[in-house]
Every structure is written in structure tokens, then in C-alpha cells.
Design a protein around this motif. Structure first.
Motif, PDB file in Angstrom:
ATOM      1  N   GLU A 281      -5.769  -9.574  -3.116  1.00 27.52           N
ATOM      2  CA  GLU A 281      -5.765  -8.113  -3.028  1.00 27.52           C
ATOM      3  C   GLU A 281      -5.884  -7.441  -4.402  1.00 27.52           C
ATOM      4  OE1 GLU A 281      -2.306  -6.978  -0.825  1.00 27.52           O
ATOM      5  OE2 GLU A 281      -2.740  -8.382   0.829  1.00 27.52           O
TER       6      GLU A 281
ATOM      7  N   GLY B 281      -9.637  -8.107  -4.529  1.00 30.93           N
ATOM      8  CA  GLY B 281      -9.736  -7.377  -3.268  1.00 30.93           C
ATOM      9  C   GLY B 281     -10.993  -6.541  -3.148  1.00 30.93           C
ATOM     10  N   GLU B 282     -11.467  -5.985  -4.278  1.00 30.43           N
ATOM     11  CA  GLU B 282     -12.645  -5.116  -4.240  1.00 30.43           C
ATOM     12  C   GLU B 282     -13.959  -5.877  -4.388  1.00 30.43           C
ATOM     13  OE1 GLU B 282     -12.111  -2.188  -7.215  1.00 30.43           O
ATOM     14  OE2 GLU B 282     -10.339  -1.261  -6.278  1.00 30.43           O
ATOM     15  N   GLN B 283     -13.891  -7.181  -4.627  1.00 30.99           N
ATOM     16  CA  GLN B 283     -15.107  -7.949  -4.878  1.00 30.99           C
ATOM     17  C   GLN B 283     -15.622  -8.703  -3.660  1.00 30.99           C
ATOM     18  OE1 GLN B 283     -15.090 -10.213  -8.557  1.00 30.99           O
ATOM     19  NE2 GLN B 283     -13.457  -8.930  -9.401  1.00 30.99           N
TER      20      GLN B 283
END
Length: 332
Positions: A231, A235-237
Motif C-alpha cells: 500500500e 500501492g500507486e504502481q
């Protein structure tokens, strides 16, 4: 920084199999070039095999770690890490039969001290070497340039230690579920010591190794970093990036777990190594001493033939003989 470094561009490999291919070529190249020196009836048995070479390099890697741990004054961990990188890189493209590891070992550590600005004099350094310290000094000085050449003068090494510190700060800041993060340090240090006995540093980025060390330490402390990794970090990848880092971390931990014990027949291998090593590079051999004498004779000849260039005239054509005036900036 790391993706654009010489370490990333020239000294990283896809996997252990790729490294094995390089080492096999190195072993074969030495065998082919020295086959005439082997007894005709036992040419194959005369030389060390690729596995034999790996066993010898591993044994001396362990000895390097012990040397660095006992070093006085105490050696920073990043100096030790850099020395391991140099040692491993050297034996990718050089056979132990060509250059004995006990000589490259001390040279790699000495060069790492200089590059990492751990300031010890040669006298201080060889005080840590058992045996003839004058001989050790000569060996280091004779091999230092060779080592740098074989490293292609790529001397800057990115170790995982800085990444470890960054991760620990980040965990303290963004991961409330993990406690006593500084208590991870002994396990992290032990794990990284083990990593340098594997090929991980030539396959995985320093940040990946650092994360593997921290996750290993957390698991030994019965703490879980899964949510932090999936996270907070990635988390954004997306799932692909998460799967990739999980695979890398797992592989590094498996490599550390599978570190073998030093081979029990290392004494026999070292005896065989003395028999099949390149005598031109053996400081105790007559061939080595003859080679040094030839180099000295060649330098003497070059000095005799050298004609110094005519001394540049400091005076101007106008007859000014003041050399100081000629070399000084003009007034106003």
C-alpha cells in the motif's frame, strides 16, 4: 542515481544462470591458454573446474568478511560492501588460476578503503595482515592498478546501507502498525553480511536488497510489513510492480537461505590451485621475478633513450631575460 550508474549498466545480470555462463567462459579461456602446461596424460584433472573455482572464491569471500570484521581501526560497513563488489567483479572475468584470491582479497579491501575515503595508511592496513607485512605491501601495490583495470575503473559502488536507512525512516513515519523499528538493525546487518556471500548484489538493485533485509528482520521480530509494501510503497504502481518487488525480495531471501557451507576439501583445492596457477603471476615463482626484472630492464632502456625536450625560453625575442616577468601577468 543507481539506474544511470556504471554498476547498473555494466555489472548487473539477469539471474544466476547468466553469471554462470560468464564464469564458465572465464574458466575455459584459462584452460585453453595454459593447456600446454598440463601433463598430457591428465590435462583435464590438472585444472580447476568451474565449480572448483566457485568453491575457492566462496571460501576466500568468507575470509574477506572475517578480515573486515577484525580490521583495526573498525571498518565502516560500506567499505566492506564495496570490497565485496570489487572481489566478485574481478573473478567474473578472471580465473583464480590466473590471480590467486588471497592476493586480490587484500588488494580489493585496500582499494575500497581508498575509494570510500576510509583513511588508513599502508602501514596501518598491513598491520591487520598475518604473516610477512612487507610482502603484503608489495602484493597490494603490484595488484592495485591491475584490479582497477579489470574493474574498468568503475569504482563507485552503490551499497544497500543508505537505502536501509531511508526505508527505516519511512516505516517510522508512515507505518504505525510496526513498532521498535530500530530493533531490526542486528538482523538487518546479519542478513546483509550474508547477502555479500551470494551473487545477489550483481542481480538485484541495492534498494531491493535493502527491502529484503528489512522484511527478513521484521519477520524475525514477528512483525508484518506486507501492508507497508503493497500500500504505502507500491500501492500507486499497480499489481505488476507489487508482484515484481515481492519476487525480488523472495529470491534474495532464498539466496541467503541457501548459502552453502565451505567445501570440506578446500585444502585439496588450494593445493591443486598452487600447481595449476599462472606462475607469471605468482610472487613466489622464478617466472614472476624474471618478469619483474624484464620490466625494470625495459624501463632502464626507455630512460636511456629518452631525450628531454629543449627547455622553453622564458625570455622574449626582444631580449628581455627576466623569466619572472615573462611568466607574470601583465600590469594593468
Amino acid at each position: 542515481m543507481f539506474p544511470k550508474s556504471t554498476q547498473s549498466q555494466f555489472w548487473m545480470f539477469e539471474n544466476e544462470a547468466a553469471l554462470t555462463v560468464v564464469k564458465a567462459k572465464t574458466n575455459q579461456a584459462y584452460t585453453d591458454s595454459h593447456v600446454k602446461e598440463a601433463p598430457p596424460e591428465a590435462a583435464q584433472e590438472h585444472f580447476l573446474s568451474e565449480q572448483d573455482e566457485s568453491d575457492v572464491v566462496f571460501y576466500f569471500s568468507v575470509k574477506m568478511g572475517e578480515f573486515c570484521e577484525k580490521f583495526k581501526p573498525p571498518m565502516p560497513r560500506y567499505v566492506k560492501g564495496t570490497a565485496f563488489h570489487y572481489f566478485k567483479r574481478f573473478y567474473l572475468y578472471n580465473s583464480v588460476m590466473n590471480y590467486h584470491p588471497k592476493e586480490i582479497l587484500v588488494t580489493a579491501v585496500y582499494l575500497a578503503c581508498k575509494v570510500e575515503e576510509f583513511n588508513v595508511s599502508m602501514q596501518q592496513f598491513v598491520a591487520n595482515v598475518q604473516g610477512n607485512q612487507e610482502r603484503a605491501t608489495k602484493i597490494i601495490l603490484n595488484n592495485e592498478l591491475l584490479l582497477m583495470q579489470e574493474l574498468q575503473f568503475h569504482l563507485t559502488v552503490h551499497n544497500p546501507f543508505r537505502a536501509v536507512e531511508g526505508f527505516l525512516i519511512d516505516i517510522k513515519t508512515r507505518c504505525d502498525s510496526v513498532h521498535s523499528v530500530d530493533s531490526f538493525r542486528p538482523e538487518i546487518e546479519s542478513f546483509l553480511d550474508s547477502v555479500f556471500l551470494t551473487e545477489a548484489c550483481m542481480i538485484y538493485a541495492p534498494s531491493q536488497i535493502a527491502l529484503a533485509a528489512i522484511i527478513h528482520a521484521a519477520s524475525r521480530q514477528k512483525q508484518n510489513l506486507d501492508s507497508y509494501v503493497t500500500e504505502s510503497l507500491f500501492g500507486e504502481q499497480g499489481e505488476e510492480a507489487i508482484l515484481h518487488i515481492i519476487t525480488c525480495v523472495r529470491n534474495v531471501r532464498v539466496m541467503v537461505k541457501n548459502i552453502p557451507e565451505p567445501t570440506p576439501n578446500i585444502k585439496l583445492l588450494c593445493t591443486r590451485l598452487e600447481q595449476c596457477r599462472n606462475q607469471d603471476n605468482n610472487p613466489d615463482s622464478l617466472a614472476y621475478k624474471r618478469k619483474l626484472e624484464e620490466l625494470v630492464d625495459e624501463e632502464d632502456i626507455l630512460q636511456q633513450d629518452y631525450i628531454p625536450p629543449k627547455q622553453a625560453r622564458l625570455d622574449s625575442d626582444s631580449g628581455d631575460s627576466s623569466g619572472v616577468r615573462a611568466l607574470s601577468p601583465r600590469d594593468g
